[in-house]
Design an enzyme around this catalytic site. Structure first.
Site, PDB file in Angstrom:
ATOM      1  N   PHE A  22       0.827  -1.212   0.000  1.00  0.00           N
ATOM      2  CA  PHE A  22       0.000   0.000   0.000  1.00  0.00           C
ATOM      3  C   PHE A  22       0.862   1.265   0.000  1.00  0.00           C
ATOM      4  O   PHE A  22       0.650   2.171   0.801  1.00  0.00           O
ATOM      5  CB  PHE A  22      -0.918   0.020   1.231  1.00  0.00           C
ATOM      6  CG  PHE A  22      -1.821  -1.178   1.330  1.00  0.00           C
ATOM      7  CD1 PHE A  22      -2.868  -1.360   0.443  1.00  0.00           C
ATOM      8  CD2 PHE A  22      -1.611  -2.136   2.327  1.00  0.00           C
ATOM      9  CE1 PHE A  22      -3.705  -2.468   0.542  1.00  0.00           C
ATOM     10  CE2 PHE A  22      -2.459  -3.242   2.434  1.00  0.00           C
ATOM     11  CZ  PHE A  22      -3.503  -3.406   1.538  1.00  0.00           C
ATOM     12  N   GLY A  81       4.527  -1.481  10.603  1.00  0.00           N
ATOM     13  CA  GLY A  81       3.650  -1.887   9.500  1.00  0.00           C
ATOM     14  C   GLY A  81       4.434  -2.410   8.314  1.00  0.00           C
ATOM     15  O   GLY A  81       4.480  -1.790   7.257  1.00  0.00           O
ATOM     16  N   ASP A  89       5.895  -5.823  12.714  1.00  0.00           N
ATOM     17  CA  ASP A  89       4.542  -6.234  12.327  1.00  0.00           C
ATOM     18  C   ASP A  89       4.249  -7.554  13.038  1.00  0.00           C
ATOM     19  O   ASP A  89       5.127  -8.406  13.140  1.00  0.00           O
ATOM     20  CB  ASP A  89       4.452  -6.432  10.797  1.00  0.00           C
ATOM     21  CG  ASP A  89       3.033  -6.272  10.259  1.00  0.00           C
ATOM     22  OD1 ASP A  89       2.132  -6.968  10.768  1.00  0.00           O
ATOM     23  OD2 ASP A  89       2.842  -5.468   9.343  1.00  0.00           O
ATOM     24  N   SER A 141       3.322  -3.928  18.066  1.00  0.00           N
ATOM     25  CA  SER A 141       4.114  -2.698  18.083  1.00  0.00           C
ATOM     26  C   SER A 141       4.221  -2.073  19.482  1.00  0.00           C
ATOM     27  O   SER A 141       5.315  -1.689  19.919  1.00  0.00           O
ATOM     28  CB  SER A 141       3.475  -1.711  17.104  1.00  0.00           C
ATOM     29  OG  SER A 141       3.964  -0.432  17.297  1.00  0.00           O
ATOM     30  N   ASP A 143       2.975   3.395  10.028  1.00  0.00           N
ATOM     31  CA  ASP A 143       2.062   2.895   8.999  1.00  0.00           C
ATOM     32  C   ASP A 143       1.474   1.546   9.455  1.00  0.00           C
ATOM     33  O   ASP A 143       1.301   0.631   8.672  1.00  0.00           O
ATOM     34  CB  ASP A 143       2.817   2.743   7.672  1.00  0.00           C
ATOM     35  CG  ASP A 143       1.884   2.567   6.476  1.00  0.00           C
ATOM     36  OD1 ASP A 143       0.719   2.998   6.549  1.00  0.00           O
ATOM     37  OD2 ASP A 143       2.344   2.008   5.463  1.00  0.00           O
ATOM     38  N   HIS A 177      -4.516   1.417  11.484  1.00  0.00           N
ATOM     39  CA  HIS A 177      -5.009   2.759  11.180  1.00  0.00           C
ATOM     40  C   HIS A 177      -6.262   3.130  11.971  1.00  0.00           C
ATOM     41  O   HIS A 177      -6.820   4.201  11.770  1.00  0.00           O
ATOM     42  CB  HIS A 177      -5.272   2.896   9.680  1.00  0.00           C
ATOM     43  CG  HIS A 177      -4.015   3.007   8.847  1.00  0.00           C
ATOM     44  ND1 HIS A 177      -2.901   2.251   9.090  1.00  0.00           N
ATOM     45  CD2 HIS A 177      -3.699   3.796   7.792  1.00  0.00           C
ATOM     46  CE1 HIS A 177      -1.955   2.568   8.207  1.00  0.00           C
ATOM     47  NE2 HIS A 177      -2.411   3.504   7.411  1.00  0.00           N
ATOM     48  N   HIS A 226       2.079   7.893   7.467  1.00  0.00           N
ATOM     49  CA  HIS A 226       1.442   7.615   6.181  1.00  0.00           C
ATOM     50  C   HIS A 226      -0.076   7.728   6.274  1.00  0.00           C
ATOM     51  O   HIS A 226      -0.650   7.595   7.342  1.00  0.00           O
ATOM     52  CB  HIS A 226       1.830   6.216   5.685  1.00  0.00           C
ATOM     53  CG  HIS A 226       1.578   6.051   4.216  1.00  0.00           C
ATOM     54  ND1 HIS A 226       1.044   4.904   3.679  1.00  0.00           N
ATOM     55  CD2 HIS A 226       1.773   6.914   3.185  1.00  0.00           C
ATOM     56  CE1 HIS A 226       0.949   5.066   2.357  1.00  0.00           C
ATOM     57  NE2 HIS A 226       1.374   6.277   2.033  1.00  0.00           N
TER      58      HIS A 226
HETATM   59  N1  SAH Z   1       3.799  -0.292   4.975  1.00  0.00           N
HETATM   60  C1  SAH Z   1       3.026  -1.307   4.264  1.00  0.00           C
HETATM   61  C2  SAH Z   1       1.550  -1.330   4.629  1.00  0.00           C
HETATM   62  C3  SAH Z   1       1.280  -1.570   6.099  1.00  0.00           C
HETATM   63  S1  SAH Z   1      -0.376  -2.157   6.365  1.00  0.00           S
HETATM   64  C4  SAH Z   1       3.235  -1.171   2.746  1.00  0.00           C
HETATM   65  O1  SAH Z   1       4.097  -0.443   2.303  1.00  0.00           O
HETATM   66  O2  SAH Z   1       2.533  -1.817   1.976  1.00  0.00           O
HETATM   67  C5  SAH Z   1      -0.437  -2.144   8.125  1.00  0.00           C
HETATM   68  C6  SAH Z   1       0.264  -3.294   8.811  1.00  0.00           C
HETATM   69  O3  SAH Z   1       0.276  -2.997  10.202  1.00  0.00           O
HETATM   70  C7  SAH Z   1      -0.389  -4.677   8.671  1.00  0.00           C
HETATM   71  O4  SAH Z   1       0.502  -5.581   8.066  1.00  0.00           O
HETATM   72  C8  SAH Z   1      -0.711  -5.091  10.116  1.00  0.00           C
HETATM   73  O5  SAH Z   1      -0.478  -6.480  10.392  1.00  0.00           O
HETATM   74  C9  SAH Z   1       0.206  -4.221  10.922  1.00  0.00           C
HETATM   75  N2  SAH Z   1      -0.251  -3.944  12.279  1.00  0.00           N
HETATM   76  C10 SAH Z   1      -1.464  -3.449  12.647  1.00  0.00           C
HETATM   77  N3  SAH Z   1      -1.526  -3.309  13.979  1.00  0.00           N
HETATM   78  C11 SAH Z   1      -0.324  -3.730  14.472  1.00  0.00           C
HETATM   79  C12 SAH Z   1       0.222  -3.839  15.802  1.00  0.00           C
HETATM   80  N4  SAH Z   1      -0.480  -3.463  16.872  1.00  0.00           N
HETATM   81  N5  SAH Z   1       1.471  -4.323  15.929  1.00  0.00           N
HETATM   82  C13 SAH Z   1       2.189  -4.707  14.849  1.00  0.00           C
HETATM   83  N6  SAH Z   1       1.732  -4.605  13.578  1.00  0.00           N
HETATM   84  C14 SAH Z   1       0.481  -4.135  13.397  1.00  0.00           C
HETATM   85 MG    MG Z   2      -0.129   3.269   4.510  1.00  0.00          MG
END
Ligand code: SAH
Ligand code: MG
Length: 223
Positions: free
Chosen positions: A25, A53, A78, A131, A148, A151, A176
């Site tokens: 993304f 992320g 992640d 995280s 990222d 969200h 992001h």
């Molecule tokens: N940066 C990526 C998109 C990230 S999508 C790109 O370039 O395509 C968001 C990610 O955050 C997902 O893979 C999800 O598993 C992770 N995520 C969401 N909440 C999280 C948390 N509390 N701890 C770790 N990872 C998390």
């Molecule tokens: Mg993003």
């Protein structure tokens, strides 16, 4: 300190191709801006780069290229189980990322292959876990933080409060999917960005920002 004095080498052509081809993304223009900002930050020597992320590794290819250019490393966090919006029935669900054994999302194998194929294993370090939990045990100052992850309001705020204190003064924070207009996207990233601006602890770096990728420089302990 201004970025105008830091010469950022262009991203290697083979990594640009790799980044484009990786699932994820991150629009290409924002990815290139992410590379430039992270390289600038890494070259300060203030500390490593950190991403929240990783997903399938797309942004990590841009950031891994930056880590290499800045003679540092990227830690990318992640749990690889997907955000709420990645689960079945939501807009950003990809059925090919479901582990057929358990029915749960698992992006780690795809991420791992993307970093291997990009030749970035020496500079991109996967941290697999929640995280906020990692943040509670983290002690290394960062030159660059990329937010990222989840969200929704709760995960986004947990990332801000958990990770921003680890960014060195003079380091950069990039957020992001900052959409001031609710019609364009969820408001949590915009709330974080707004909070950073009013806190007095950050100066927005308009030159380093691109579309929904917003970059701020940390100038004091406030956040
Ligand atoms: N940066 C990526 C998109 C990230 S999508 C790109 O370039 O395509 C968001 C990610 O955050 C997902 O893979 C999800 O598993 C992770 N995520 C969401 N909440 C999280 C948390 N509390 N701890 C770790 N990872 C998390
Ligand atoms: Mg993003």
């Amino acid at each position: 300190m201004t970025d105008a004095h830091v010469a950022v080498p262009p991203m290697a052509p083979e990594l640009l191709v790799r980044a484009r081809a990786t699932k994820g993304f991150m629009p290409h223009d924002e990815g290139v801006a992410l590379y430039s900002a992270a390289t600038t930050a890494g070259l300060t020597g203030l500390g490593p780069l950190l991403e929240i992320g990783s997903y399938c590794g797309k942004s990590a290819v841009y950031l891994g290229a930056a880590a290499r250019a800045g003679a540092t490393v990227l830690f990318t966090i992640d749990h690889h189980r997907g955000s709420e919006e990645n689960q079945s029935g939501w807009d950003h669900h990809d059925p090919s990322l479901v582990d057929s054994r358990t029915g749960r999302m698992d992006t780690l194998p795809v991420f791992r292959r993307a970093i291997e194929d990009a030749g970035l294993e020496a500079v991109v370090i996967a941290v697999v876990g929640d995280s906020a939990t990692v943040a509670r045990h983290w002690h290394t100052p960062l030159s660059f933080l990329f937010i990222d992850g989840g969200h929704g309001m709760a995960p986004a705020w947990a990332d801000y409060t958990g990770w921003v204190p680890h960014v060195a003064i003079g380091g950069l924070v990039a957020i992001h999917d900052v959409f001031p207009d609710p019609a364009e996207g969820g408001q949590a990233p915009f709330e974080l960005w707004s909070r950073a601006v009013v806190s007095g602890g950050f100066v927005p770096d308009e030159g380093a920002s691109c579309a929904s990728l917003r970059v701020l420089r940390r100038v004091s302990d406030r956040f």
